[in-house]
Structure formats: C-alpha cells, structure tokens
Design a protein around this motif. Structure first.
Motif, PDB file in Angstrom:
ATOM      1  N   ALA A  86      12.847  -2.667  -2.331  1.00  0.00           N
ATOM      2  CA  ALA A  86      13.606  -1.442  -2.571  1.00  0.00           C
ATOM      3  C   ALA A  86      13.332  -0.907  -3.978  1.00  0.00           C
ATOM      4  N   ARG A  87      13.258  -1.787  -4.953  1.00  0.00           N
ATOM      5  CA  ARG A  87      12.980  -1.364  -6.335  1.00  0.00           C
ATOM      6  C   ARG A  87      11.568  -0.800  -6.452  1.00  0.00           C
ATOM      7  N   ALA A  88      10.613  -1.416  -5.758  1.00  0.00           N
ATOM      8  CA  ALA A  88       9.237  -0.924  -5.813  1.00  0.00           C
ATOM      9  C   ALA A  88       9.100   0.445  -5.154  1.00  0.00           C
ATOM     10  N   LEU A  89       9.955   0.728  -4.173  1.00  0.00           N
ATOM     11  CA  LEU A  89       9.890   1.997  -3.449  1.00  0.00           C
ATOM     12  C   LEU A  89      10.655   3.114  -4.155  1.00  0.00           C
ATOM     13  N   ASP A  90      11.425   2.776  -5.173  1.00  0.00           N
ATOM     14  CA  ASP A  90      12.235   3.777  -5.864  1.00  0.00           C
ATOM     15  C   ASP A  90      11.350   4.895  -6.404  1.00  0.00           C
ATOM     16  N   GLY A  91      11.645   6.113  -6.000  1.00  0.00           N
ATOM     17  CA  GLY A  91      10.881   7.266  -6.457  1.00  0.00           C
ATOM     18  C   GLY A  91       9.719   7.647  -5.559  1.00  0.00           C
ATOM     19  N   HIS A  92       9.426   6.828  -4.547  1.00  0.00           N
ATOM     20  CA  HIS A  92       8.330   7.149  -3.630  1.00  0.00           C
ATOM     21  C   HIS A  92       8.853   7.979  -2.463  1.00  0.00           C
ATOM     22  N   SER A  93       8.064   8.937  -2.037  1.00  0.00           N
ATOM     23  CA  SER A  93       8.417   9.744  -0.872  1.00  0.00           C
ATOM     24  C   SER A  93       7.240   9.749   0.099  1.00  0.00           C
ATOM     25  N   GLY A  94       7.529  10.013   1.344  1.00  0.00           N
ATOM     26  CA  GLY A  94       6.480  10.026   2.357  1.00  0.00           C
ATOM     27  C   GLY A  94       6.199   8.632   2.880  1.00  0.00           C
ATOM     28  N   PRO A  95       5.533   8.549   4.024  1.00  0.00           N
ATOM     29  CA  PRO A  95       5.215   7.240   4.615  1.00  0.00           C
ATOM     30  C   PRO A  95       4.341   6.408   3.676  1.00  0.00           C
ATOM     31  N   CYS A  96       4.603   5.126   3.611  1.00  0.00           N
ATOM     32  CA  CYS A  96       3.792   4.245   2.788  1.00  0.00           C
ATOM     33  C   CYS A  96       3.725   2.861   3.421  1.00  0.00           C
ATOM     34  N   VAL A  97       2.742   2.100   2.980  1.00  0.00           N
ATOM     35  CA  VAL A  97       2.596   0.718   3.414  1.00  0.00           C
ATOM     36  C   VAL A  97       2.893  -0.172   2.220  1.00  0.00           C
ATOM     37  N   VAL A  98       3.794  -1.098   2.401  1.00  0.00           N
ATOM     38  CA  VAL A  98       4.165  -2.043   1.357  1.00  0.00           C
ATOM     39  C   VAL A  98       3.635  -3.422   1.755  1.00  0.00           C
TER      40      VAL A  98
END
Length: 277
Positions: A86-98
């Motif tokens: 969740a912290r790594a995704l903060d500020g990201h928008s749109g589909p992504c692969v983690v």
C-alpha cells in the motif's frame, strides 16, 4: 558521464536508489538488491492492481507464506506485506503490476543455510492493457527446479523462451521428461477440447489466475502429452499480468484464437471484483 548498454550510468554507487523499488518500506539501494542479483535466491509473487483492487490477493499472500517456509524456513507477516505494498502504491494511478520479492539482503553464497532474515522488496511498474494478442508457442524440453515454488531462479525458463523466440515463436511451452506438457515460461497453460477446459496434470507452479478460473469454470486436470495438446480446439496462457491469453499455435500446429469457452474464461476473470489491500 558514460553509460552502459542499458542506459544507466556506469558509475553507479551503492547509495544510488532504484526508482519505484523499496525494501522493507525504504528506497532500495544497489547494496540491497546486489545479493539477489548475484544469487537469485528468493521467491516472489506479482499482482495486478486496478482501481486499488487485486484479484486473488488472499491467494497471493498464501503463496508468499508457503514459499517463505520452503525457501527460508521462516514465517511471513501478511499484514506487513499489505502495508508495504500500500505504501509503495501511494501516489500511483492507473493499472500497475506490483512484484513482491522476499529475499535476504545478507545472504552469503557460501552459506545459504544461514539465510533466515528475509526482507520484502516491492517493485511497481505500469500494467499493459488486457486482453493481449495471442501467442505462438514452441515446445521445449524443460522442467523448472522446485516447480511448486515461485522462486527467482529464472535462467532455465528464460533460456527456453530465448530458444523459442530464435525459432520464430513468441514463447516456450515446457514438456517434461515424461513427454507431458506442464506450463509456459511464466504462465500456466490450459486447453479446450470436447471435454471442456482441461489443465495439465504435471509438476507446475500453482498459479493464482489458474486457481481463480478453476473456481468459476468447470474443468478437468489430466496428463496431457504434446501430441494430445496439439489436438485441442484451443489453448490459452494465464497469469496475473495477462489474464487469459490465447495460443494460436503449438509448434507448427495452429490453434483457434476464438472459442466460446475462451470468451467465458476471459469474462470470468475480468468479472472478479478483486480484494482491497
């Protein structure tokens, strides 16, 4: 400043940070990832994030726990993993692969038995649109080490993919020593016949997308020889990043890229609501 062939400066220092990559919640340095690069000893799972949701999140976390015990003999706090992602995704928008990689930054190649303090490396990248164009697969004799574990040892699989691509195909389809089809380089494979959806009974990575599809579409799991695979009406690849992707050829045998069951599989996958972190 000169660069290597990969567009990165050749004077990288240990304090230079990798963008979009964190280790235990902090920006990852070269020293943090060097042991993983030199040994490939670790395990991982990749999740596709859309609108803050992840299909099969619970299954991905179960995999991480199971593989941590197999690779490091240690437990993994899934609540902490959720928080780090969740912290790594903060500020990201749109589909992504983690990609969530578990490895021990202190690993000594001479004493892997001492590795028991794994950290959690989180990498975020943009996700491509799905569905993707069909694949043409070449059969390659190969079976992954510890196929039940999603480990970081990808040399054999990527070499098989290279062999297939040099022969004019898109990817490799593995055939084991017993002559049975198992899986692709980074994907599970399924076939459609008069019996419906059929999955190979073979040593394979138990993929999360495959597991989700099995929950929603009737299927059988049986041994499949290469010759039997080539009699299928259709074939498809599955993983988290690609969903359901048709195969239009296995070796020189063409496959249909459209079939009512392929449509049903795609619809079943895309209709899954996903889980929030």
């Amino acid at each position: 400043m000169s660069t290597t062939g990969f567009g990165r400066p050749d004077t990288l220092g240990s304090d230079m940070l990798f963008p979009m990559t964190t280790l235990n919640g902090q920006p990852a340095s070269l020293e943090d990832v060097l042991p993983l690069a030199l040994t490939s000893y670790g395990h991982f799972t990749s999740v596709r994030v859309e609108d803050g949701r992840i299909r099969g999140l619970s299954l991905h976390l179960e995999r991480l726990v199971r593989d941590s015990r197999a690779v490091f003999g240690s437990d993994l706090d899934t609540g902490r993993v959720r928080d780090l992602v969740a912290r790594a995704l903060d500020g990201h928008s749109g589909p992504c692969v983690v990609r969530i990689t578990v490895h021990d930054p202190t690993l000594d190649i001479g004493r892997p038995a001492d590795a028991g303090r794994p950290g959690v490396l989180v990498t975020v990248r943009a996700a491509g649109a799905i569905p993707l164009p069909p694949l043409r697969a070449k059969s390659v004799p190969y079976q992954r080490d510890l196929p039940q574990v999603k480990h970081c040892g990808l040399f054999g699989a990527l070499h098989a993919r290279r062999v297939a691509q040099l022969a004019g195909y898109d990817d490799a389809l593995f055939v084991g020593p017993d002559g049975h089809v198992s899986e692709g380089t980074t994907w599970n494979v399924g076939f459609i016949s008069d019996e419906g959806v059929v999955w190979p009974e073979a040593p394979v990575l138990p993929g999360v997308t495959m597991a989700l599809l099995r929950q929603h579409v009737e299927h059988r799991v049986v041994p499949i020889t290469l010759s039997r695979a080539k009699t299928a009406q259709a074939a498809f690849a599955t993983n988290t990043a690609i969903g359901v992707r048709a195969l239009t050829a296995v070796d020189d045998t063409p496959m249909a890229d459209e079939h009512p069951l392929l449509d049903r599989l795609r619809e079943a996958y895309l209709s899954l609501p996903g889980e929030r972190l």
